[in-house]
Design an enzyme around this catalytic site. Structure first.
Site, mmCIF file in Angstrom:
data_model
loop_
_atom_site.group_PDB
_atom_site.id
_atom_site.type_symbol
_atom_site.label_atom_id
_atom_site.label_comp_id
_atom_site.label_asym_id
_atom_site.label_seq_id
_atom_site.Cartn_x
_atom_site.Cartn_y
_atom_site.Cartn_z
ATOM 1 N N ARG A 42 0.910 -1.031 0.212
ATOM 2 C CA ARG A 42 0.137 0.080 0.051
ATOM 3 C C ARG A 42 0.887 1.376 0.215
ATOM 4 O O ARG A 42 0.363 2.296 -0.713
ATOM 5 C CB ARG A 42 -1.055 0.055 1.278
ATOM 6 C CG ARG A 42 -2.035 -0.933 1.280
ATOM 7 C CD ARG A 42 -2.962 -0.683 0.353
ATOM 8 N NE ARG A 42 -3.775 0.575 0.271
ATOM 9 C CZ ARG A 42 -4.598 0.765 1.158
ATOM 10 N NH1 ARG A 42 -5.104 -0.117 1.902
ATOM 11 N NH2 ARG A 42 -5.176 1.982 1.342
ATOM 12 N N TYR A 68 -10.843 9.122 -9.055
ATOM 13 C CA TYR A 68 -11.504 10.136 -8.570
ATOM 14 C C TYR A 68 -11.299 10.382 -7.281
ATOM 15 O O TYR A 68 -10.533 9.683 -6.564
ATOM 16 C CB TYR A 68 -12.946 9.723 -8.553
ATOM 17 C CG TYR A 68 -13.215 8.393 -7.530
ATOM 18 C CD1 TYR A 68 -13.580 8.532 -6.343
ATOM 19 C CD2 TYR A 68 -13.233 7.078 -8.017
ATOM 20 C CE1 TYR A 68 -13.795 7.500 -5.471
ATOM 21 C CE2 TYR A 68 -13.242 6.150 -7.186
ATOM 22 C CZ TYR A 68 -13.740 6.286 -5.972
ATOM 23 O OH TYR A 68 -13.934 5.107 -5.204
ATOM 24 N N PRO A 69 -11.399 12.024 -6.840
ATOM 25 C CA PRO A 69 -11.078 12.192 -5.504
ATOM 26 C C PRO A 69 -12.379 12.123 -4.517
ATOM 27 O O PRO A 69 -13.428 12.169 -5.107
ATOM 28 C CB PRO A 69 -10.744 13.499 -5.755
ATOM 29 C CG PRO A 69 -11.437 14.149 -6.947
ATOM 30 C CD PRO A 69 -11.820 13.041 -7.791
#
Length: 521
Positions: free
Chosen positions: A139, A153-154
């Site tokens: 991660r 996308y935010p």
């Protein structure tokens, strides 16, 4: 006044989504030499990014964006903001930059939070579960997956009078995120993600990039997430941008409006900086505030079709798995017919059948083929006409890689009046296919006559429905044979017959080379 406990976070690589639009009027009006210079410098810049010539670790990828919001997305992951700053400014020195405008961008940093593992943040503690440790590392230092499609996308967490994420206790937030992650697990192997925090770095709180080979998997994941309380009560989203990955060396084809195969996107694309693979872990523990929990196992795009044989037939049409394929090969070997190997063959094929006029179909195929020929993985694409009045016309496309063949299939399926694709046959019958017979010039008539004799034998066999000889309309010496049977057992009865054995023996004398073994993509 009680102050809510925020989750601890750990940060990894910085992420830069760079969205560019192309000034198509300027591109069309530019001299050819200037356009060529822009392509060459663009390829060199993007290739150097993917080779990590500017940094010791990280990753980069290039995407063509669909829709009006942008044309290109350059996705970069690097250890520091300074590394990204250099990449952004370096692009402006290329001739390609003259034809682009930066219409959007997003800056963020990969992160893990205490929602996933509080133990990870305890002082002097060691995460004993190696799976969790590897997942955390993946991660923080993720590899950009080589999936074909990406969606960015935010997002924010809602803060209003009714639903305020930041007024919830840590335990309540962790419970919401755990349920959210459980949905993501169901898409493991189909959708994976890069989650990055952007508080103080950009306008929203997180950036989410989802990757998959099937766009509908991404759509279904997002739709299902909308019904989860973590999103329905607390999610606020910015605009979505969707694109398809391509290799830097295909930039010229992209700018020319030509077909751009995706398979080369993984060429030389490796595991950078020694970090863990985000699809290896399999452990998902709720994730960060924006986490979908959707990374998982390796996605195999193979659809399990059987092998074609040098003896002339492909066992397919019913979704046979590896065990059935091996059984078919064993049975054919027992009667002296080579049926190929299950893996590692040198060519992959797409075969589609059309009821369109052959001339119209050929004209359409020629247009696609001119684009296919730009790519080294393309072997050939041709139209084959049946010898009988009721025979369908076949379009055959051969590629060196399965991914390239699968990508080409998507474009070929839009040809006029396509009725089916080999391997996707009706369940009440069994198809066989012999590929490919290249006949010696002096034996063309002999081969056609022998096929007529064999067709007569087939007509009297139990379970036989139809057999046709299809001929390349550009080369009458290039042929293949397609048959339809009630069942696999009926076809195998023919393979064991004296007539088939005699045909195989005859082929050794009249064929220019051994029929080629393929997988159907």
């Amino acid at each position: 006044m009680e102050r809510r406990r925020p989750p601890q976070t750990d940060e990894g690589w910085y992420v830069f989504h760079d969205f560019r639009s192309i000034d198509w009027d300027a591109w069309r009006d530019a001299p050819e030499r200037r356009r060529q210079q822009a392509i060459e410098e663009g390829i060199e810049y993007l290739s150097a990014c993917e080779r990590l010539e500017d940094a010791g670790e990280g990753d980069s990828a290039t995407y063509g964006i669909l829709g009006h919001k942008a044309d290109l997305m350059f996705l970069h992951l690097r250890p520091s903001p300074a590394d990204l700053d250099v990449l952004e400014r370096r692009f402006e020195h290329t001739a390609l930059a003259e034809f682009t405008e930066q219409v959007d961008s997003y800056v963020s940093v990969t992160e893990v939070s205490g929602y996933m593992s509080e133990e990870y943040f305890e002082e002097d503690s060691e995460v004993e579960d190696t799976g969790i440790a590897r997942y955390i590392e993946s991660r923080l230092k993720p590899e950009i997956p080589d999936y074909e499609y990406a969606n960015f996308y935010p997002m924010d967490k809602r803060r209003d009078d009714e639903w305020n994420w930041y007024d919830l206790s840590f335990e309540e937030r962790a419970e919401y995120m755990s349920g959210h992650g459980e949905i993501g697990k169901q898409y493991a192997g189909r959708v994976t993600q890069i989650i990055s925090g952007s508080i103080g770095l950009d306008d929203f709180e997180w950036g989410v990039t989802l990757f998959g080979d099937d766009p509908t998997d991404i759509k279904e994941l997002l739709y299902e997430m909308r019904f989860d309380p973590s999103s329905s009560r607390f999610g606020e989203f910015g605009r979505f941008l969707f694109g398809r990955r391509f290799a830097p060396e295909n930039l010229g084809a992209y700018l020319a409006g030509e077909f751009v195969p995706q398979e080369a996107a993984s060429s030389g694309h490796g595991h950078h900086g020694g970090h863990g693979n985000a699809r290896e872990g399999g452990h998902h523990h709720g994730g960060d505030d924006g986490h979908h929990g959707g990374s998982g196992g390796h996605h195999d795009s193979s659809d399990g079709h059987g092998d074609s044989s040098a003896g002339g037939h492909h066992g397919g049409g019913s979704g046979h798995g590896d065990e059935d394929d091996a059984s078919i090969r064993d049975e054919l070997e027992d009667v002296g017919v080579y049926a190929g190997q299950p893996h590692g063959e040198d060519v992959h094929a797409v075969v589609l059948y059309s009821e369109a006029d052959s001339d119209e179909l050929f004209e359409e195929v020629e247009g696609l083929r001119s684009n296919f020929d730009h790519y080294d993985t393309h072997v050939k694409t041709a139209v084959y006409e049946g010898s009988s009045d009721d025979a369908e016309t076949a379009v055959v496309s051969l590629w060196e890689t399965e991914r390239a063949a699968s990508t080409a299939a998507g474009f070929l399926s839009d040809l006029p009046e396509i009725v089916r694709q080999a391997g996707d046959d009706e369940s009440d019958s069994w198809g066989t296919m012999g590929m490919f017979y290249t006949v010696k010039d002096e034996h063309h008539g002999d081969f056609v006559d022998t096929f007529g004799d064999v067709a007569g034998v087939l007509a009297d066999m139990d379970g036989h429905r139809k057999t046709d000889l299809l001929v390349n309309r550009e080369n009458e010496l290039d042929m293949f044979i397609a048959s339809r049977w009630d069942s696999r057992e009926d076809a195998m009865a023919f393979f064991r017959s004296d007539a088939f054995s005699e045909t195989v023996e005859f082929g050794r004398d009249v064929l220019a080379d051994r029929p080629r073994h393929v997988f159907l993509a």
